[in-house]
Design an enzyme around this catalytic site. Structure first.
Site, short mmCIF file in Angstrom:
data_model
loop_
_atom_site.label_atom_id
_atom_site.label_comp_id
_atom_site.label_asym_id
_atom_site.label_seq_id
_atom_site.Cartn_x
_atom_site.Cartn_y
_atom_site.Cartn_z
CG ASP A 92 1.32 -1.16 3.30
OD1 ASP A 92 1.67 -1.12 4.42
OD2 ASP A 92 1.35 -2.25 2.85
CG HIS A 126 -1.98 -1.40 1.65
ND1 HIS A 126 -1.85 -2.55 2.30
CD2 HIS A 126 -2.65 -0.97 0.27
CE1 HIS A 126 -2.78 -3.08 1.48
NE2 HIS A 126 -3.58 -2.27 0.93
#
Ligand code: XUL
Ligand code: MN
Length: 371
Positions: A78, A75
């Protein structure tokens, strides 16, 4: 002696069969595997707190190679934590630092996905939010994700449309919402001529009714977009099953359109919350059929990865907390072997003879290893 020769001939035949597709082409796919850092999970659920210690991103990275994986799914946050509090330059610098970590660990980024479901501005949806300022936020964040992906060395951006849908149907104009979804996709395509958008359909959760619930919906949007060659899909086993559909047929549909660019293999035990179980854990035959359609279509030969989206059960203690990843990969590999050694000649005869009970038994005994 004669018996031995016949056996040897049969074995050679079987080996030849295992190395070629049903059309006689060689099977050469060497599969490459990926997962996301969220798949190493602390076990929190809507009803209870974490039950396992957190592991930092930098400590997760070396685990990939140890487990036999080479792709990292991201993501946006992340890769770039606290993304909203950083300037665009800081975001890119952080992405460059992550790229270096990947290079050092011998890993590659598979894709990046904008997390459009946690910020207060996405409470009522991202691209389909009723408030134009919030829609703009979603588009800005998606465009920034494309920039992060470029820094990480991938042109794949996955869009899981988490909050695009409704709890109360009258709260949004669905026709208009699809217009906005298409507009967002076109904005993303225009932002970078290399970006490929992978729509990940899911029919519900968190929404009661989500827009783009199946791959058919995703692909119809792709064809309406400004560049259909750059819009495709990612199919997650559990999501297809939540839509009441057979995941292998969903995959076959996308493969037919040459639009299956990633998968999230996992499993799902019926119509419940999104379980993200180990691949094959709930239904081995469905796992076999997913691998079968992937293998037959040559999935993986154009750089596509075998992606997982699996979670350890909350009841799993700290020890073996990564087993769901190793086990999913192992089950995939066993299924590849099962697909490659399936008796295609017997299958063809049974189909020609319309003896489907025999075919049913052939499949089951093959999976059980009792033939
Ligand atoms: C949610 C889900 C996501 C996406 C990536 O159900 O599967 O993790 O795969 O955003
Ligand atoms: Mn997923």
């Amino acid at each position: 002696m004669a018996k031995k020769t016949t056996q040897a001939k049969a074995a050679r035949g079987k080996a030849r069969q295992a190395q070629t597709t049903e059309y006689g082409e060689p099977r050469t796919t060497v599969y490459r595997f990926s997962f996301g850092p969220w798949n190493i999970h602390e076990g929190a659920d809507p009803f209870g707190p974490p039950v396992r210690d957190p592991i930092s991103f930098s400590r997760k990275l070396p685990l990939y190679k140890e487990l036999g994986f080479e792709g990292v799914q991201f993501h946006d946050d992340d890769a770039v934590p606290d993304i909203n509090s950083r300037s665009p330059q800081q975001v890119l610098r952080q992405a460059q630092a992550v790229r270096k970590m990947l290079d050092d660990a011998g890993l590659v980024a598979e894709f990046v996905a904008p997390r459009l479901w946690e910020d207060p501005r996405t409470i009522d949806g991202g691209f389909t939010n009723n408030d134009p300022d919030n829609r703009q936020y979603a588009i800005d964040r998606a465009l920034q994700t494309i920039d992060i992906a470029a820094e990480l060395g991938t042109n794949k951006v996955v869009v899981w449309l988490a909050r695009e849908g409704t709890y109360i149907r009258e709260s949004k104009n669905a026709r208009q919402a699809h217009e906005w979804l298409l507009e967002a996709i076109n904005r993303m395509l225009a932002h970078n001529p290399n970006v490929h958008i992978l729509i990940e359909p899911k029919p519900n959760e968190p929404m009661d009714s989500a827009y783009i619930p199946t791959i058919g919906h995703a692909i119809s949007l792709a064809y309406l977009s400004d560049d259909p060659t750059r819009v495709g899909g990612l199919i997650e086993t559990a999501h297809a099953k939540l839509a009441g559909l057979d995941p292998s047929d969903e995959m076959a549909f996308a493969l037919f359109h040459k639009k299956l660019w990633s998968v999230h293999l996992n499993d799902q035990n019926g119509l419940k919350f999104d379980e993200d179980k180990t691949f094959g854990a709930a239904n081995l035959r469905e796992a076999f059929n997913q691998v079968r359609v992937l293998e037959e279509a040559g999935y993986g030969q154009n750089g596509e990865m075998v992606g997982l989206d699996v979670k350890a059960m909350r009841t799993q203690k700290e020890e073996n907390r990564l087993a769901h990843l190793a086990n999913s990969k192992r089950i995939f590999e066993i299924m590849v072997e099962k697909v490659r050694t399936f008796d295609r000649r017997a299958e063809a005869e049974m189909i020609a003879d319309r003896d489907y009970e025999a075919l049913e038994r052939l499949v089951i005994e093959h999976l059980l290893g009792t033939l």
